[in-house]
Write a protein that holds these residues in place. Structure first.
Motif, PDB file in Angstrom:
ATOM      1  N   GLN A 294     -10.773  -4.588  13.599  1.00 30.89           N
ATOM      2  CA  GLN A 294     -10.632  -6.040  13.661  1.00 30.89           C
ATOM      3  C   GLN A 294      -9.172  -6.438  13.422  1.00 30.89           C
ATOM      4  OE1 GLN A 294     -12.777  -8.105  14.672  1.00 30.89           O
ATOM      5  NE2 GLN A 294     -14.757  -7.058  14.481  1.00 30.89           N
ATOM      6  N   PRO A 295      -8.725  -7.554  14.000  1.00 30.61           N
ATOM      7  CA  PRO A 295      -7.342  -8.014  13.782  1.00 30.61           C
ATOM      8  C   PRO A 295      -7.155  -8.489  12.333  1.00 30.61           C
ATOM      9  CG  PRO A 295      -8.322  -9.043  15.729  1.00 30.61           C
ATOM     10  CD  PRO A 295      -9.438  -8.407  14.965  1.00 30.61           C
ATOM     11  N   ILE A 296      -6.281  -7.836  11.601  1.00 27.65           N
ATOM     12  CA  ILE A 296      -6.009  -8.246  10.225  1.00 27.65           C
ATOM     13  C   ILE A 296      -4.516  -8.192   9.952  1.00 27.65           C
ATOM     14  CG2 ILE A 296      -8.255  -7.385   9.429  1.00 27.65           C
ATOM     15  CD1 ILE A 296      -6.698  -5.113   8.012  1.00 27.65           C
ATOM     16  N   VAL A 297      -4.117  -8.904   8.901  1.00 22.03           N
ATOM     17  CA  VAL A 297      -2.769  -8.800   8.349  1.00 22.03           C
ATOM     18  C   VAL A 297      -2.936  -8.254   6.937  1.00 22.03           C
ATOM     19  CG1 VAL A 297      -0.630 -10.002   7.776  1.00 22.03           C
ATOM     20  CG2 VAL A 297      -2.014 -10.767   9.719  1.00 22.03           C
ATOM     21  N   LEU A 298      -2.221  -7.181   6.621  1.00 23.30           N
ATOM     22  CA  LEU A 298      -2.405  -6.486   5.347  1.00 23.30           C
ATOM     23  C   LEU A 298      -1.081  -6.406   4.601  1.00 23.30           C
ATOM     24  CD1 LEU A 298      -4.238  -4.738   3.474  1.00 23.30           C
ATOM     25  CD2 LEU A 298      -3.560  -2.766   4.863  1.00 23.30           C
ATOM     26  N   PHE A 299      -1.104  -6.768   3.311  1.00 22.70           N
ATOM     27  CA  PHE A 299       0.077  -6.707   2.455  1.00 22.70           C
ATOM     28  C   PHE A 299      -0.172  -5.682   1.349  1.00 22.70           C
ATOM     29  CE2 PHE A 299      -0.519 -11.089   3.952  1.00 22.70           C
ATOM     30  CZ  PHE A 299       0.635 -11.236   4.709  1.00 22.70           C
ATOM     31  N   LEU A 300       0.738  -4.712   1.212  1.00 17.61           N
ATOM     32  CA  LEU A 300       0.621  -3.664   0.202  1.00 17.61           C
ATOM     33  C   LEU A 300       1.909  -3.616  -0.608  1.00 17.61           C
ATOM     34  CD1 LEU A 300      -0.962  -0.824   2.398  1.00 17.61           C
ATOM     35  CD2 LEU A 300      -2.152  -2.292   0.752  1.00 17.61           C
ATOM     36  N   ASP A 301       1.843  -4.046  -1.857  1.00 20.55           N
ATOM     37  CA  ASP A 301       3.024  -4.069  -2.719  1.00 20.55           C
ATOM     38  C   ASP A 301       3.132  -2.750  -3.473  1.00 20.55           C
ATOM     39  OD1 ASP A 301       5.272  -5.018  -3.953  1.00 20.55           O
ATOM     40  OD2 ASP A 301       4.203  -6.192  -5.468  1.00 20.55           O
ATOM     41  N   GLU A 302       4.279  -2.058  -3.339  1.00 22.63           N
ATOM     42  CA  GLU A 302       4.539  -0.766  -3.973  1.00 22.63           C
ATOM     43  C   GLU A 302       3.452   0.236  -3.576  1.00 22.63           C
ATOM     44  OE1 GLU A 302       7.236  -0.215  -5.216  1.00 22.63           O
ATOM     45  OE2 GLU A 302       8.046  -1.980  -6.193  1.00 22.63           O
ATOM     46  N   VAL A 303       3.379   0.523  -2.290  1.00 24.51           N
ATOM     47  CA  VAL A 303       2.334   1.387  -1.759  1.00 24.51           C
ATOM     48  C   VAL A 303       2.433   2.806  -2.303  1.00 24.51           C
ATOM     49  CG1 VAL A 303       3.652   2.117   0.274  1.00 24.51           C
ATOM     50  CG2 VAL A 303       1.156   2.013   0.400  1.00 24.51           C
ATOM     51  N   ASP A 304       3.607   3.211  -2.827  1.00 21.80           N
ATOM     52  CA  ASP A 304       3.806   4.587  -3.284  1.00 21.80           C
ATOM     53  C   ASP A 304       3.489   4.811  -4.754  1.00 21.80           C
ATOM     54  OD1 ASP A 304       6.880   4.319  -4.655  1.00 21.80           O
ATOM     55  OD2 ASP A 304       6.370   2.901  -3.073  1.00 21.80           O
ATOM     56  N   ILE A 305       3.159   3.741  -5.499  1.00 20.53           N
ATOM     57  CA  ILE A 305       2.904   3.886  -6.927  1.00 20.53           C
ATOM     58  C   ILE A 305       1.755   4.867  -7.166  1.00 20.53           C
ATOM     59  CG2 ILE A 305       2.029   2.668  -8.966  1.00 20.53           C
ATOM     60  CD1 ILE A 305       4.902   2.090  -8.476  1.00 20.53           C
ATOM     61  N   HIS A 306       1.922   5.753  -8.118  1.00 20.54           N
ATOM     62  CA  HIS A 306       0.936   6.764  -8.544  1.00 20.54           C
ATOM     63  C   HIS A 306       0.768   7.906  -7.550  1.00 20.54           C
ATOM     64  CE1 HIS A 306      -0.105   4.092 -11.765  1.00 20.54           C
ATOM     65  NE2 HIS A 306      -0.691   3.217 -10.998  1.00 20.54           N
ATOM     66  N   LEU A 307       1.446   7.877  -6.408  1.00 23.39           N
ATOM     67  CA  LEU A 307       1.202   8.886  -5.384  1.00 23.39           C
ATOM     68  C   LEU A 307       2.227  10.019  -5.473  1.00 23.39           C
ATOM     69  CD1 LEU A 307       0.333   6.788  -2.197  1.00 23.39           C
ATOM     70  CD2 LEU A 307      -1.147   7.514  -4.080  1.00 23.39           C
ATOM     71  N   HIS A 308       1.749  11.244  -5.380  1.00 22.78           N
ATOM     72  CA  HIS A 308       2.608  12.422  -5.268  1.00 22.78           C
ATOM     73  C   HIS A 308       3.393  12.329  -3.968  1.00 22.78           C
ATOM     74  CE1 HIS A 308       3.627  16.658  -4.484  1.00 22.78           C
ATOM     75  NE2 HIS A 308       3.518  16.846  -5.786  1.00 22.78           N
ATOM     76  N   PRO A 309       4.617  12.888  -3.913  1.00 23.03           N
ATOM     77  CA  PRO A 309       5.390  12.826  -2.657  1.00 23.03           C
ATOM     78  C   PRO A 309       4.620  13.304  -1.427  1.00 23.03           C
ATOM     79  CG  PRO A 309       6.817  13.545  -4.423  1.00 23.03           C
ATOM     80  CD  PRO A 309       5.438  13.433  -5.013  1.00 23.03           C
TER      81      PRO A 309
END
Length: 451
Positions: A294-309
Motif C-alpha cells: 500500500q502507498p505509505i510515507v514512513l519516518f524512522l528516527d535513528e534507524v541504526d540505534i541498538h543494531l550491530h553493524p
C-alpha cells in the motif's frame, strides 16, 4: 511508476537550528518501468544539526492539530512555520496567522493547488486522518471510508516497555491511526501482542475448519515479518502463541524466547515493523492489494540505534523490498546505513554551530546526493560524515607528529633519531599503522638518497 502520495519538498523557518531552509525530495531516477522498491531519503549530520526536527516537521504535515507537539517545542518565534508540498498540493502550518491573508490560521493547514487557489483544511488529506480517532471497529471497514495512503513514524531512541501480556483473545478496537505519527508512542506493545495472538488463533481456527486459503491470509503478515527479520538479522524467527500460560513468544532457531529476553536490537526491529503491519492490516484501503504494498510515507528516527553493524548494513535494503510503494525518511549516524543501499538520496545537514541561512527571505536548499552504495566505508566516513581519520584519536596525534618530524628530516633541519623512535612506537600498535610508517620511511630514504 512512482506512487503519487509522496512529499515533494519542505521548508522550515525559525524552527530549531533552521532559520529558513528548504529540502527537495526527488523520486528515484534509475528504476526500470516495472521495478518496485521503496523511495528512501537519508538524513545525516552532527549531533544537534536538526535531523529529528526535520522528521518531526515532515510527520506533523499530515496532522498538525494532533501530532505537532514535538515540532511546536522547536518553534523559535512568532514567525515559525513549515511550508510543504505533498501529492502536488501545497500546505503550511505554523505558530500564528501571517500578515498576508492566505488562509493559514494558528496550527491549521492551508491547502493550495499549483495556481495558489485556497482549498481549506477539510478538503485535504488531513480529514482522512481524523476519520478514525474514535474507537475503531474492524467490522466497519467494508462500509466505511477508504484510504488511498497513510503515514507512520517510529523512533529508535528507546525500545518500548515490554508489556506484551495478553489476557484473552479479543478484537482490537483501537484506531490504526492512533499515535501513528508520535514517534515514541507509536509502538503499543500490549496491542502488538494481542494482534499476534489473534492472528495465530484465527489461522489455527481456519485450518481446523479446512479453510486453508483463509489461514494463509492470517499468517501472511507474520510470515512477512519473519522473512524481514531473517533478511536483516540472519535469524530464523517464528511467532508463537503458548496455551498455558497464554502468552506470545518467539521461536528463534527452534528455541522459544519471551519478548523480554530478546536482544534490544531485535526487539526494536520486531516492534516497529510488527506495529506497522498491524496498522496496515486494520486500515480499510482504497485499493485491494498486499498490505505491505500500500502507498505509505514512513519516518524512522535513528534507524541504526541498538543494531550491530551487520544489521545496520541490511536494514534499508530489507525495507526497500518489504515496502515497494513507500516513501521512507530515515535519520542515522551510521556509515553502514548510508553505504548500504542503492537508489536512495542522502542529505548532509550542516554543523549546528554554523548559521544555516542568514537571509530570512531567501531559503537555503540542502541538496541531496545519490546514496553511497559501492563506496568503501572509509570513503563514506570522509565524504559524507566529514571524518577523514582512520585510527583512534591518540594514534592520529602520533601520526601527525610523525609526519611533522618526517618533513623536518627531509629538510635537513633535524636528524632522524626522534622520528625512528616514534616510528617504532607506532609500528607496535598494529600491522596496519606499521605498514603506513614503513612505507613512509622507505620513501623518505629514497628522497634523501636522491637529494
Amino acid at each position: 511508476m512512482r506512487q503519487p502520495y509522496r512529499i515533494e519538498s519542505i521548508t522550515l523557518r525559525d524552527i530549531g537550528v533552521f532559520e529558513n531552509t528548504r529540502f527537495d525530495f526527488p523520486s528515484i531516477e534509475t528504476l526500470e518501468a516495472d521495478e518496485k522498491k521503496a523511495e528512501i531519503h537519508i538524513f545525516n549530520g552532527p549531533n544537534g544539526c536538526g535531523k529529528s526536527t526535520l522528521l518531526y516537521a515532515l510527520a506533523a504535515s499530515f496532522e498538525p492539530m494532533n501530532y505537532s507537539t514535538l515540532i511546536r517545542l522547536r518553534y523559535r518565534s512568532e514567525k515559525s512555520r513549515v511550508d510543504f508540498k505533498f501529492a502536488n498540493m501545497a500546505g503550511r502550518y505554523g505558530i500564528s496567522k501571517p500578515e498576508t491573508s492566505d488562509g493559514v490560521y494558528g496550527n491549521c493547514v492551508a491547502l493550495f493547488d499549483n495556481d495558489s487557489h485556497f482549498f481549506g483544511f477539510e478538503s485535504g488529506w488531513q480529514s482522512d486522518f481524523g476519520e478514525y480517532t474514535r474507537p475503531f471497529n474492524n467490522n466497519e471497514k467494508f462500509t466505511s471510508k477508504r484510504f488511498k495512503f497513510s503515514a507512520f513514524a517510529y523512533s529508535g531512541h528507546r525500545s518500548p516497555q515490554s508489556d506484551f501480556a495478553i489476557s484473552a483473545i479479543q478484537e482490537i478496537k483501537d484506531s490504526p491511526f492512533f499515535h501513528a505519527l508520535s514517534f515514541d508512542k507509536t509502538v503499543r506493545p500490549n496491542i502488538l501482542a494481542q494482534w499476534i495472538a489473534n492472528n495465530r488463533t484465527k489461522a489455527a481456527l481456519a485450518k481446523d475448519d479446512g479453510e486453508v486459503g483463509e489461514a494463509k491470509l492470517y499468517d501472511f503478515s507474520l510470515n512477512e515479518i519473519s522473512q524481514f527479520i531473517y533478511e536483516v538479522c540472519g535469524i530464523r524467527a517464528e511467532f508463537k502463541l503458548k496455551r498455558s500460560p497464554l502468552e506470545v513468544s518467539l521461536s528463534i532457531d527452534g528455541l522459544s524466547i519471551g519478548f523480554d529476553a530478546l536482544p534490544e536490537g531485535l526487539k526494536s526491529i520486531i516492534c516497529w515493523v510488527a506495529d506497522l503491519a498491524l496498522r496496515l492490516e486494520a486500515i480499510p484501503w482504497h485499493e485491494e492489494r498486499d498490505i505491505f504494498s500500500q502507498p505509505i510515507v514512513l519516518f524512522l528516527d535513528e534507524v541504526d540505534i541498538h543494531l550491530h553493524p551487520k544489521w545496520q548494513r541490511r536494514i534499508l535494503p530489507a525495507i526497500q523490498t518489504l515496502l515497494p510503494n513507500a516513501q521512507v525518511f530515515v535519520s542515522t549516524h551510521s556509515p553502514f546505513v548510508v553505504g548500504s543501499v542503492e537508489d536512495a538520496w542522502v542529505y548532509r545537514l550542516p554543523d549546528p554551530q554554523q548559521m544555516i541561512c542568514r537571509d530570512p527571505h531567501l531559503p537555503e536548499t540542502i541538496q541531496p546526493t545519490p546514496s553511497s552504495a559501492g563506496k568503501s566505508y572509509q570513503l563514506i566516513l570522509d565524504e559524507v560524515f566529514g571524518v577523514p581519520e582512520q585510527f583512534d584519536v591518540e594514534t592520529e596525534k602520533q601520526l601527525d607528529e610523525f609526519y611533522r618530524l618526517r618533513q623536518l628530516v627531509m629538510e635537513n633541519k633535524t636528524d632522524d633519531t626522534e622520528l625512528r623512535a616514534l616510528a617504532n612506537t607506532l609500528t607496535q600498535k598494529g600491522e596496519e599503522v606499521g605498514a603506513i610508517v614503513s612505507m613512509e620511511l622507505r620513501q623518505l630514504a629514497r628522497l634523501i638518497k636522491q637529494g
